[in-house]
Motif scaffolding. Structure first.
Motif, PDB file in Angstrom:
ATOM      1  N   PHE A  76      -5.376   9.966  -5.532  1.00 31.11           N
ATOM      2  CA  PHE A  76      -4.985  10.944  -4.511  1.00 31.11           C
ATOM      3  C   PHE A  76      -5.716  10.695  -3.191  1.00 31.11           C
ATOM      4  O   PHE A  76      -5.183  10.935  -2.114  1.00 31.11           O
ATOM      5  CB  PHE A  76      -5.311  12.381  -4.967  1.00 31.11           C
ATOM      6  N   ARG A  77      -6.975  10.266  -3.324  1.00 34.62           N
ATOM      7  CA  ARG A  77      -7.799  10.150  -2.131  1.00 34.62           C
ATOM      8  C   ARG A  77      -7.659   8.820  -1.406  1.00 34.62           C
ATOM      9  O   ARG A  77      -7.873   8.732  -0.203  1.00 34.62           O
ATOM     10  CB  ARG A  77      -9.282  10.376  -2.494  1.00 34.62           C
ATOM     11  N   GLN A  78      -7.325   7.793  -2.159  1.00 38.45           N
ATOM     12  CA  GLN A  78      -7.285   6.468  -1.511  1.00 38.45           C
ATOM     13  C   GLN A  78      -5.913   5.805  -1.571  1.00 38.45           C
ATOM     14  O   GLN A  78      -5.748   4.675  -1.095  1.00 38.45           O
ATOM     15  CB  GLN A  78      -8.341   5.544  -2.151  1.00 38.45           C
ATOM     16  N   GLY A  79      -4.944   6.466  -2.147  1.00 35.66           N
ATOM     17  CA  GLY A  79      -3.628   5.841  -2.273  1.00 35.66           C
ATOM     18  C   GLY A  79      -3.692   4.665  -3.227  1.00 35.66           C
ATOM     19  O   GLY A  79      -4.685   4.464  -3.937  1.00 35.66           O
ATOM     20  N   SER A  80      -2.646   3.846  -3.232  1.00 36.25           N
ATOM     21  CA  SER A  80      -2.546   2.758  -4.204  1.00 36.25           C
ATOM     22  C   SER A  80      -2.301   1.432  -3.508  1.00 36.25           C
ATOM     23  O   SER A  80      -1.402   1.305  -2.682  1.00 36.25           O
ATOM     24  CB  SER A  80      -1.393   3.043  -5.171  1.00 36.25           C
ATOM     25  N   TYR A 127       0.843  -1.180   0.000  1.00 32.77           N
ATOM     26  CA  TYR A 127       0.000   0.000   0.000  1.00 32.77           C
ATOM     27  C   TYR A 127       0.885   1.240   0.000  1.00 32.77           C
ATOM     28  O   TYR A 127       1.781   1.374   0.849  1.00 32.77           O
ATOM     29  CB  TYR A 127      -0.925   0.023   1.224  1.00 32.77           C
ATOM     30  N   GLY A 128       0.620   2.143  -0.955  1.00 35.99           N
ATOM     31  CA  GLY A 128       1.462   3.322  -1.080  1.00 35.99           C
ATOM     32  C   GLY A 128       0.673   4.604  -1.092  1.00 35.99           C
ATOM     33  O   GLY A 128      -0.463   4.662  -1.581  1.00 35.99           O
ATOM     34  N   VAL A 129       1.272   5.624  -0.546  1.00 37.67           N
ATOM     35  CA  VAL A 129       0.687   6.962  -0.557  1.00 37.67           C
ATOM     36  C   VAL A 129       1.860   7.928  -0.481  1.00 37.67           C
ATOM     37  O   VAL A 129       2.801   7.698   0.278  1.00 37.67           O
ATOM     38  CB  VAL A 129      -0.278   7.151   0.639  1.00 37.67           C
ATOM     39  N   SER A 130       1.803   8.967  -1.323  1.00 39.13           N
ATOM     40  CA  SER A 130       2.874   9.969  -1.342  1.00 39.13           C
ATOM     41  C   SER A 130       4.234   9.270  -1.548  1.00 39.13           C
ATOM     42  O   SER A 130       4.343   8.437  -2.450  1.00 39.13           O
ATOM     43  CB  SER A 130       2.806  10.789  -0.042  1.00 39.13           C
ATOM     44  N   ASP A 131       5.221   9.552  -0.708  1.00 37.61           N
ATOM     45  CA  ASP A 131       6.555   8.942  -0.875  1.00 37.61           C
ATOM     46  C   ASP A 131       6.743   7.767   0.076  1.00 37.61           C
ATOM     47  O   ASP A 131       7.869   7.427   0.423  1.00 37.61           O
ATOM     48  CB  ASP A 131       7.643   9.996  -0.644  1.00 37.61           C
ATOM     49  N   GLU A 132       5.640   7.150   0.453  1.00 40.30           N
ATOM     50  CA  GLU A 132       5.665   6.068   1.450  1.00 40.30           C
ATOM     51  C   GLU A 132       5.064   4.796   0.847  1.00 40.30           C
ATOM     52  O   GLU A 132       4.086   4.856   0.092  1.00 40.30           O
ATOM     53  CB  GLU A 132       4.813   6.525   2.651  1.00 40.30           C
ATOM     54  N   PHE A 133       5.631   3.656   1.169  1.00 37.52           N
ATOM     55  CA  PHE A 133       5.052   2.373   0.748  1.00 37.52           C
ATOM     56  C   PHE A 133       5.222   1.351   1.862  1.00 37.52           C
ATOM     57  O   PHE A 133       6.269   1.307   2.520  1.00 37.52           O
ATOM     58  CB  PHE A 133       5.718   1.847  -0.532  1.00 37.52           C
TER      59      PHE A 133
END
Lengths: 267, 267, 267, 267
Positions: A213-217, A80-86
């Motif tokens: 953008f809203r739910q991340g990946s 799960y990733g969001v912004s510069d974080e995974f």
């Protein structure tokens, strides 16, 4: 000169490594999560002119690295990733590197970094990579799938909160406010107030923003039936496994019920 | 959709991370060594057609990455590399990332990997990088400079032993033997016998081989006087610090005495 | 009934222990200190009517337990005790229980507890032991003898500070103040002021109080020449090792210079 | 003399302890097991003339210590003992000493040792305690109740195997064989063969031996209705909790189903 070497060989302790090694066995039968964050990415984004509040190309690069990692390391069952974080979840009974924290952590971070540089030009073709990107990482263990899901839900809630804040912040900045003014303006506002601000002042429907953008990946494997070319029903169907990137609600149980294979503890 | 998010925020534990974190404080006042090794580099060397037994360009790439790391992270005071392996020594009282093993390990490995990919074309311009290189790493602590020097000496002895063996092995293979035959031929031979084999059968003086192959690479900082342009002796001299790559004997005390600043425990 | 047992034997994992074990190797070549503290000794002292501020008999019992421990476990080279606390220093290269923290910690704490109960009647013959005493413990490693000495000095400074405070506190209470009043009275007072209070109000010269209260207790081994009975000088002298309890200043270097064998790193 | 102390106070590091502490947080939401074993109990049994193969009085002393421990530390929800070994299970979400391994381990071992000495004369009134008993301990974490039950089953299987072997061994020795001969005689024999040996040679029905020898001892809490003396149904019934020692099969699920409260994860 060689003599000196050879003369010393016998004096050297055969095992000058293991006893001094930072100990690092991760508990068996627990979910290992490797969490990776960009180092000083505030500066990295600025120098590489990432769009604000979200740069979709840069996010797709991150997702592509995560997918490559899952193609390479089969013990990673969900990311799960969001912004510069995974966050990378290893299966509960993984024996990857005998569950040594330092080995698992380092290969995940190393491979991700290498792929990030190699794929840069595919996702950001007109922007030069000006200096080496760097990610730090940590290892966490969760003893049950409930706690693991709570962790992932926490990351997705964080994604939402940060994205809502950042969208407001950058709209205010783009509309002429200084960063300090924008910050002060938002201090203490609730979720509902931020949505109203976006709607009334900037005509933005938060829920219509791109779902990435809203739910991340979320990155995971799906199995699909392989077309087998035979018209009659007696054909032997084989399953293909494919890594997919989706932007879905992983807070609700719904997702996990629809993909029972991901955390299947009966396997 | 947003409602579900917001409704869940309160249910989420504020700290679902730290208690489950793999603990990793490295003991204060000890020398931290981050040791990095190429993953499956046997295959990586083959596919990228590295020269055998040593590919000087690939070694220089490794050294350049180590030097870049030392330019970036000032707490690394010495590095020693051989083949696809590098050891990075942090100063004894380093507070880098509060001595958290996972953070230090991951940034070192991540930065090294990124630089390796970025610099590839500079060192191996005519060879395409076919897949992402990967390095694993581990953290070790040494309580005294004596044990630290023993560790580094062990690595250099290993460099010598492996290089001597590999030189013989690949000469035998290049002369027509199969890999299995070469292996059997060398089984149980002493250092002296290997040197004689090289001299008599292949006309190679082991000690005349490039020193980078025989002694590995040491990367460290030196201070040099800055030329100041004034003719008279009253000029204010400033010291410049520069990272250098050298191939020297670090087993003997001589090196450490000549560079007292590296392990200076009085600082 | 047996059948069920036997039938199950094969299903049982042969090693259901080690992988789940709390990891605990203490770094080689460092000074291990096991620090032991009485659990809820405030209550224990009250119920067993220990004298306040110090009960010399109870302190002697603690010291006797420490001495017994040093007679039993030869790797403990020095112990320092104050109040219901004791620190046991193992020699730097000790291989006691392969330096496993949990084993060393548990045997030290277990043996100490057993001896405390067994010796109780010798030191406090007229007081019944009303419930089992309990000590908790922790393991610490120090990479150099300097830091180890700093730790021990810290404990002795603490002994002094606490003793001075407690002496004032209990004199005030015995003179009719409530505990709360005594506490308020002493809040913020300096060392000099406390000494003046003792001298002027209670006629007590702090420095004349028993040294065991002011300096705590150091337990260590001394070697003494064995009388050999032969009048002529040609006798073979043998050294006897004896555990002694002393109350001396271990903050100053003087003590360590007079007893070079204790921390002798050349051994 | 005091001057030296006071002068040094400022030089002392305020926190010379925590950074050097052996790290020891046990993972949250896992079952903590403290396993305790007698140190050198072979010798201890011999010197204190324990009956062979089992000394029922000594076993009852062990069980009584375990029960006292459970009366004292409410987070221990189940204990299983055999011979000179005891395993103490803490509830999954215990916050006892903030789950610090060294604290939990040391208080369990310390309290057990104290009680063992205090209760000795109650269980072995005619035998003098000749030297302090010592127990070592370790901490283990299990992420699920299944693995915890497997661990406990493993200990009970071990109890059976050891008891069967020891019963044969000591019968052979008592019948005149040397220890070496008895050992050789039993080498490689199966469970069935050992039972036949006991039956045919010594007239012993293994399954008729005291159950405490064959199944070890389980210590746990049961709730019982308090008689309330009122004849009419309107009485307020209160539940009393009592620690009991039983000798039952904990390998089969039956036991755990009959006592659902012990591992109840819903609490």
């Amino acid at each position: 000169e060689l003599g000196a070497f050879v003369g010393n060989i016998d004096k050297i302790e055969p095992d000058y490594f293991r006893p001094f090694l930072f100990e690092n066995g991760l508990m068996p039968s627990t979910w290992i999560v490797i969490r990776l964050d960009g180092c000083h990415f505030h500066r990295f984004c600025k120098i590489h002119e990432f769009e604000k509040p979200n740069d979709e190309k840069a996010l797709n690069l991150m997702n592509s690295c995560a997918a490559a990692l899952m193609e390479e390391f089969h013990d990673i069952i969900f990311s799960y990733g969001v912004s510069d974080e995974f966050s990378f979840v290893l299966k509960k009974d993984s024996q990857f590197y005998q569950r040594q924290a330092s080995k698992i952590l380092s290969v995940v971070v190393s491979f991700f970094s290498s792929v990030y540089v190699m794929k840069w030009k595919d996702f950001l073709p007109h922007r030069e990579l000006k200096y080496p990107p760097c990610f730090d990482g940590r290892a966490v263990c969760y003893p049950s799938s409930e706690i693991l899901r709570d962790y992932l839900a926490w990351r997705q809630v964080d994604c939402h909160i940060n994205n809502q804040y950042n969208t407001c912040f950058w709209m205010l900045v783009k509309s002429g406010k200084s960063k300090r003014e924008a910050q002060d303006y938002l201090k203490g506002t609730q979720a509902r107030e931020k949505n109203e601000l976006l709607a009334q002042q900037f005509g933005i429907d938060y829920n219509a923003l791109p779902i990435i953008f809203r739910q991340g990946s979320s990155v995971f494997r799906v199995q699909e039936e392989k077309a087998n070319g035979y018209g009659n029903g007696a054909s032997v169907e084989k399953l293909n496994t494919r890594v997919v990137v989706e932007h879905c609600n992983i807070i609700e149980k719904h997702f996990w019920k629809e993909h029972p294979g991901i955390l299947d503890e009966s396997l």
